[in-house]
Design a protein around this motif. Structure first.
Motif, PDB file in Angstrom:
ATOM      1  N   VAL A 265       1.069  -1.044  -0.637  1.00 47.04           N
ATOM      2  CA  VAL A 265       0.590   0.128   0.049  1.00 47.04           C
ATOM      3  C   VAL A 265       0.425   1.350  -0.275  1.00 47.04           C
ATOM      4  CG1 VAL A 265      -1.765   1.326   1.561  1.00 47.04           C
ATOM      5  CG2 VAL A 265      -2.085  -0.711   0.863  1.00 47.04           C
ATOM      6  N   LEU A 266       2.238   1.259   0.946  1.00 49.54           N
ATOM      7  CA  LEU A 266       3.024   2.896   0.991  1.00 49.54           C
ATOM      8  C   LEU A 266       3.104   2.652  -0.894  1.00 49.54           C
ATOM      9  CD1 LEU A 266       4.359   2.035   4.653  1.00 49.54           C
ATOM     10  CD2 LEU A 266       2.724   3.614   3.553  1.00 49.54           C
ATOM     11  N   GLY A 267       4.007   1.221  -1.268  1.00 50.92           N
ATOM     12  CA  GLY A 267       4.363   1.944  -2.538  1.00 50.92           C
ATOM     13  C   GLY A 267       3.653   1.633  -3.711  1.00 50.92           C
ATOM     14  N   ASP A 268       2.348   1.789  -3.678  1.00 50.14           N
ATOM     15  CA  ASP A 268       1.511   2.231  -4.830  1.00 50.14           C
ATOM     16  C   ASP A 268       1.311   3.919  -3.996  1.00 50.14           C
ATOM     17  OD1 ASP A 268       0.142   0.911  -6.659  1.00 50.14           O
ATOM     18  OD2 ASP A 268      -1.318  -0.101  -5.149  1.00 50.14           O
ATOM     19  N   LEU A 269       1.330   4.169  -2.679  1.00 52.46           N
ATOM     20  CA  LEU A 269       0.864   5.449  -2.339  1.00 52.46           C
ATOM     21  C   LEU A 269       2.185   6.532  -3.238  1.00 52.46           C
ATOM     22  CD1 LEU A 269      -0.520   7.757  -1.157  1.00 52.46           C
ATOM     23  CD2 LEU A 269       0.745   7.330   1.289  1.00 52.46           C
ATOM     24  N   VAL A 270       2.984   6.115  -2.835  1.00 56.89           N
ATOM     25  CA  VAL A 270       4.008   6.488  -3.786  1.00 56.89           C
ATOM     26  C   VAL A 270       4.293   6.578  -4.792  1.00 56.89           C
ATOM     27  CG1 VAL A 270       7.128   6.608  -4.024  1.00 56.89           C
ATOM     28  CG2 VAL A 270       6.354   6.344  -1.875  1.00 56.89           C
ATOM     29  N   SER A 271       3.947   5.173  -6.118  1.00 57.17           N
ATOM     30  CA  SER A 271       3.722   5.598  -7.363  1.00 57.17           C
ATOM     31  C   SER A 271       2.719   6.832  -7.642  1.00 57.17           C
ATOM     32  CB  SER A 271       3.358   4.113  -7.381  1.00 57.17           C
ATOM     33  OG  SER A 271       2.716   4.358  -9.364  1.00 57.17           O
TER      34      SER A 271
ATOM     35  N   LEU B   9      -1.010   1.240 -24.190  1.00 56.22           N
ATOM     36  CA  LEU B   9       0.050   2.620 -24.305  1.00 56.22           C
ATOM     37  C   LEU B   9       0.632   2.764 -23.197  1.00 56.22           C
ATOM     38  CD1 LEU B   9       2.690   4.331 -25.567  1.00 56.22           C
ATOM     39  CD2 LEU B   9       0.730   5.738 -25.922  1.00 56.22           C
ATOM     40  N   GLY B  10       0.080   3.515 -21.804  1.00 54.42           N
ATOM     41  CA  GLY B  10       0.259   4.199 -20.463  1.00 54.42           C
ATOM     42  C   GLY B  10       0.122   3.073 -19.509  1.00 54.42           C
ATOM     43  N   ARG B  11       1.355   3.213 -18.508  1.00 53.65           N
ATOM     44  CA  ARG B  11       2.263   2.155 -17.451  1.00 53.65           C
ATOM     45  C   ARG B  11       2.139   3.507 -16.644  1.00 53.65           C
ATOM     46  NH1 ARG B  11       5.682  -0.655 -17.419  1.00 53.65           N
ATOM     47  NH2 ARG B  11       4.266  -2.678 -17.828  1.00 53.65           N
ATOM     48  N   ARG B  12       1.283   2.743 -15.689  1.00 54.14           N
ATOM     49  CA  ARG B  12       1.647   2.764 -14.131  1.00 54.14           C
ATOM     50  C   ARG B  12       3.160   2.454 -12.950  1.00 54.14           C
ATOM     51  NH1 ARG B  12      -1.347   1.013  -9.680  1.00 54.14           N
ATOM     52  NH2 ARG B  12      -2.173  -1.129 -11.262  1.00 54.14           N
ATOM     53  N   PHE B  13       3.460   3.194 -12.425  1.00 52.57           N
ATOM     54  CA  PHE B  13       4.902   2.834 -11.630  1.00 52.57           C
ATOM     55  C   PHE B  13       4.561   1.590 -10.743  1.00 52.57           C
ATOM     56  CE2 PHE B  13       9.231   5.471  -9.898  1.00 52.57           C
ATOM     57  CZ  PHE B  13       9.707   3.897 -10.062  1.00 52.57           C
TER      58      PHE B  13
ATOM     59  N   ALA C  93       5.979  -1.370  -9.865  1.00 51.03           N
ATOM     60  CA  ALA C  93       7.681  -2.039  -9.674  1.00 51.03           C
ATOM     61  C   ALA C  93       7.818  -0.986  -8.146  1.00 51.03           C
ATOM     62  CB  ALA C  93       8.688  -1.698 -10.754  1.00 51.03           C
ATOM     63  N   LEU C  94       7.257  -0.083  -7.663  1.00 45.62           N
ATOM     64  CA  LEU C  94       7.543   0.563  -6.542  1.00 45.62           C
ATOM     65  C   LEU C  94       6.740  -0.111  -5.338  1.00 45.62           C
ATOM     66  CD1 LEU C  94       7.120   4.590  -7.052  1.00 45.62           C
ATOM     67  CD2 LEU C  94       8.690   3.197  -5.942  1.00 45.62           C
ATOM     68  N   LYS C  95       5.378  -1.295  -5.401  1.00 48.00           N
ATOM     69  CA  LYS C  95       5.044  -1.653  -4.377  1.00 48.00           C
ATOM     70  C   LYS C  95       5.249  -2.866  -4.747  1.00 48.00           C
ATOM     71  CE  LYS C  95       1.501  -3.065  -7.600  1.00 48.00           C
ATOM     72  NZ  LYS C  95      -0.357  -2.582  -7.640  1.00 48.00           N
ATOM     73  N   LEU C  96       5.908  -3.508  -6.076  1.00 46.96           N
ATOM     74  CA  LEU C  96       7.275  -4.985  -5.331  1.00 46.96           C
ATOM     75  C   LEU C  96       8.288  -4.890  -4.535  1.00 46.96           C
ATOM     76  CD1 LEU C  96       6.709  -7.816  -6.673  1.00 46.96           C
ATOM     77  CD2 LEU C  96       7.529  -7.180  -8.764  1.00 46.96           C
ATOM     78  N   TRP C  97       8.755  -3.787  -5.578  1.00 49.83           N
ATOM     79  CA  TRP C  97       9.733  -3.573  -4.833  1.00 49.83           C
ATOM     80  C   TRP C  97       9.825  -2.951  -2.958  1.00 49.83           C
ATOM     81  CZ3 TRP C  97      12.602   2.450  -4.402  1.00 49.83           C
ATOM     82  CH2 TRP C  97      14.335   2.224  -3.922  1.00 49.83           C
ATOM     83  N   PHE C  98       8.821  -2.284  -3.033  1.00 50.21           N
ATOM     84  CA  PHE C  98       8.554  -2.314  -1.279  1.00 50.21           C
ATOM     85  C   PHE C  98       8.203  -3.577  -0.398  1.00 50.21           C
ATOM     86  CE2 PHE C  98       7.507   2.343   0.335  1.00 50.21           C
ATOM     87  CZ  PHE C  98       8.327   3.150  -0.598  1.00 50.21           C
ATOM     88  N   VAL C  99       7.779  -4.507  -1.364  1.00 47.63           N
ATOM     89  CA  VAL C  99       7.607  -5.365  -1.019  1.00 47.63           C
ATOM     90  C   VAL C  99       8.843  -6.486  -0.463  1.00 47.63           C
ATOM     91  CG1 VAL C  99       6.263  -8.007  -1.092  1.00 47.63           C
ATOM     92  CG2 VAL C  99       4.906  -5.793  -1.369  1.00 47.63           C
ATOM     93  N   LEU C 100       9.033  -6.852  -1.192  1.00 48.08           N
ATOM     94  CA  LEU C 100      10.649  -7.571  -1.624  1.00 48.08           C
ATOM     95  C   LEU C 100      12.009  -7.086  -0.678  1.00 48.08           C
ATOM     96  CD1 LEU C 100      11.158  -8.275  -4.899  1.00 48.08           C
ATOM     97  CD2 LEU C 100       9.953  -9.649  -3.528  1.00 48.08           C
ATOM     98  N   ARG C 101      11.730  -5.792  -0.066  1.00 50.79           N
ATOM     99  CA  ARG C 101      12.999  -5.220   0.825  1.00 50.79           C
ATOM    100  C   ARG C 101      11.867  -5.687   2.174  1.00 50.79           C
ATOM    101  NH1 ARG C 101      15.372   0.333  -1.211  1.00 50.79           N
ATOM    102  NH2 ARG C 101      16.320  -0.499   0.544  1.00 50.79           N
ATOM    103  N   TRP C 102      10.855  -4.827   2.296  1.00 54.25           N
ATOM    104  CA  TRP C 102      10.201  -4.973   3.853  1.00 54.25           C
ATOM    105  C   TRP C 102      10.211  -7.067   3.790  1.00 54.25           C
ATOM    106  CZ3 TRP C 102       8.776  -1.871   7.500  1.00 54.25           C
ATOM    107  CH2 TRP C 102       7.895  -2.852   8.553  1.00 54.25           C
ATOM    108  N   TYR C 103       9.610  -8.120   3.365  1.00 52.75           N
ATOM    109  CA  TYR C 103       9.692  -9.125   3.826  1.00 52.75           C
ATOM    110  C   TYR C 103      11.258  -9.844   3.362  1.00 52.75           C
ATOM    111  CZ  TYR C 103       4.085  -8.316   4.454  1.00 52.75           C
ATOM    112  OH  TYR C 103       3.409  -8.052   5.000  1.00 52.75           O
ATOM    113  N   GLY C 104      11.506  -9.542   2.718  1.00 57.23           N
ATOM    114  CA  GLY C 104      12.722  -9.957   2.885  1.00 57.23           C
ATOM    115  C   GLY C 104      12.909 -11.294   1.794  1.00 57.23           C
ATOM    116  N   VAL C 105      13.352 -12.071   1.048  1.00 59.31           N
ATOM    117  CA  VAL C 105      13.342 -13.586   0.944  1.00 59.31           C
ATOM    118  C   VAL C 105      12.806 -14.495   1.877  1.00 59.31           C
ATOM    119  CG1 VAL C 105      14.507 -15.847  -0.096  1.00 59.31           C
ATOM    120  CG2 VAL C 105      15.113 -13.418  -0.816  1.00 59.31           C
ATOM    121  N   GLU C 106      13.528 -14.350   3.020  1.00 59.79           N
ATOM    122  CA  GLU C 106      13.184 -15.237   4.377  1.00 59.79           C
ATOM    123  C   GLU C 106      11.686 -15.647   4.604  1.00 59.79           C
ATOM    124  OE1 GLU C 106      14.300 -18.398   5.241  1.00 59.79           O
ATOM    125  OE2 GLU C 106      15.813 -17.515   3.176  1.00 59.79           O
TER     126      GLU C 106
END
Length: 469
Positions: free
Chosen positions: A89-95, A349-353, A355-368
């Motif tokens: 949600v935070l990543g989406d907010l930034v986007s 044609l158009g695209r939203r950002f 990748a930000l929410k994916l970036w936030f999720v991957l960094r917050w939770y981590g692989v484990e």
């Protein structure tokens, strides 16, 4: 709304969302209001003058949330999960705050490059073949859904099968798509949109025990179409079918596709997330044959809708199939060939950002953290299935390799349908149904990060009590 007003309103909205999540377990999962209830409660038109955010939040509480099906509820076990998380949600907010339009690298360089890197991260996290990484001829992109991924794969497959004459599909020759009887309805929709027509999809028999595609039946269907002068264009195999999470035998299907030069798309919309766990990667055997592959982080990987991760083994084929370049989009970076323009990897044609929410999720939770999330739900499904198996009133209707359990009452279809209606009417849980071998079957899909063992046990107790004797 100036920045300071936004700051104050933003705090109020975040507090509202946090309170909503904190109280979800106390709410009914589904609304009991009849159709049209919200529409009747809304005014006939907008107000003449602006209103404060507090008034909007009050109406969310009074009008909107009581009339929702709460997909984030810990007792929501219907369909497949479509769960979000705080980081998403935070990543989406930034986007939304950045308001980026990412159609070209030149229109938003960081939007494009972060997406490329995130898809490479995901490919590594799932253990996908190297051919899907951006460091080679392939690469990944975020689509809105697995349905769009199937459509894009179909268009690329037709481009290849027709030798670039795909705009004349249905005119020069007949092209065919193949999937199993358990394949998703989006495959037929993609075939219709691509011009193959409703009869352009060959439905291949599934094994009656595993409910997975029969490779011998696929080979027979392809041979029959070739003999009739038709062109096999694409096979869609599924890892985790919608009804039961059956896993098609991709190694054998891939060998058939390689034998006849047919594009293989692998749809792992729900079950792809399981591959974050090494012990569940058996389900992804054979991906070295795939020309394209997708899964939905917005289902079981804590990333809010919409976010489908789609990879191709050869991005040039995809771009050739989809690119249309008007003069107003020309720019030096694109002309250099040194950048990716994701507008050529999708239908819009158009695209939203995204990748930000994916970036936030991957960094917050981590692989484990992500592995723990998936493993906990698989364990809960195993626990629920054991309860079903131990009760002679119930029958397990299919294998349960992930976090979906399919079951029914031994008393028959009418009894099973009645059970579903009774338990859903309580508001404590929400399940959906399918048919397995023609029999009415209940589905319990675990996916919410709020769902615990207590919620799954409560669902079983409710089902057991409602089943009677």
């Amino acid at each position: 709304m100036d920045p300071e007003e936004f700051r104050r309103a933003g705090h109020a909205v975040v507090d509202w969302i946090a309170d909503y999540w904190a109280t979800l377990g106390q709410r009914p999962v589904t609304s009991q209001d009849p159709p049209g209830a919200l529409a009747a409660a809304l005014p006939a038109g907008p107000t003449a003058h602006g209103e404060p955010v507090a008034a909007l939040l009050a109406d969310l509480d009074a009008l909107v949330t009581p009339r929702l099906t709460h997909w984030q509820h810990p007792g929501f076990f219907g369909y497949f999960p479509a769960n979000t998380s705080g980081p998403s949600v935070l990543g989406d907010l930034v986007s939304s705050g950045l308001g980026v339009q990412g159609m070209l690298w030149a229109s938003a360089p960081a939007c494009t490059e972060l997406e490329t890197v995130m898809l490479d991260w995901l490919a590594g996290l799932l253990g996908l073949p190297e051919r899907f990484r951006s460091t080679g001829p392939g690469g990944g992109v975020i689509q809105d859904s697995a349905s769009s991924a199937t459509l894009v794969a179909t268009l690329a497959a037709l481009h290849r099968a027709s030798g670039g004459r795909w705009r004349q599909v249905g005119v020069d020759r007949r092209y065919r798509a193949y999937t199993s009887t358990e394949g998703h309805s989006s495959i037929e929709k993609a075939a219709r949109i691509a011009g193959l027509g409703g009869d352009g999809v060959r439905v291949v028999a599934a094994d009656p025990q595993t409910l997975a595609m029969d490779p011998d039946a696929l080979r027979a269907a392809i041979r029959a179409d070739l003999a009739a002068g038709d062109v096999p264009a694409i096979v869609v195999a599924t890892i985790g079918t919608t009804s039961t999470t059956a896993v098609d035998p991709v190694p054998q299907i891939g060998a058939v596709c390689a034998e006849y030069g047919v594009w293989l798309h692998v749809d792992a919309a729900y079950a792809g997330a399981a591959a974050v766990c090494p012990e569940l990667r058996w389900s992804h055997a054979g991906l070295e044959y795939a020309d394209s592959y997708c899964f939905d982080p917005h289902k079981w990987l804590l990333t809010g809708f919409d976010c489908d991760a789609f990879w191709v083994a050869d991005s040039a084929e995809l771009v050739e199939a989809l690119t249309v370049l008007p003069e107003f989009l020309r720019n030096a970076a694109s002309d250099s060939g040194a950048v990716v323009d994701y507008r050529d990897w999708q239908v819009p044609l158009g695209r939203r950002f995204r990748a930000l929410k994916l970036w936030f999720v991957l960094r917050w939770y981590g692989v484990e953290g992500l592995r723990a999330h998936v493993r906990s739900h698989v364990a809960l499904a195993d626990r629920f299935a054991a309860r079903v198996r131990a009760d002679d009133r119930f029958v397990l209707a299919a294998p349960h390799p992930f976090s979906l359990v399919c079951f029914r009452l031994a008393a028959g279809d009418e009894a099973s349908a009645g059970l579903l209606e009774r338990v859903n009417a309580t508001g404590r849980v929400f399940l959906t149904h399918t048919r397995v071998a023609g029999r009415f079957t209940l589905r319990l899909a675990i996916g919410s990060p709020l769902t615990t063992q207590a919620h799954v046990d409560d669902a079983w107790e409710l089902l057991s009590e409602a089943a009677g004797r």
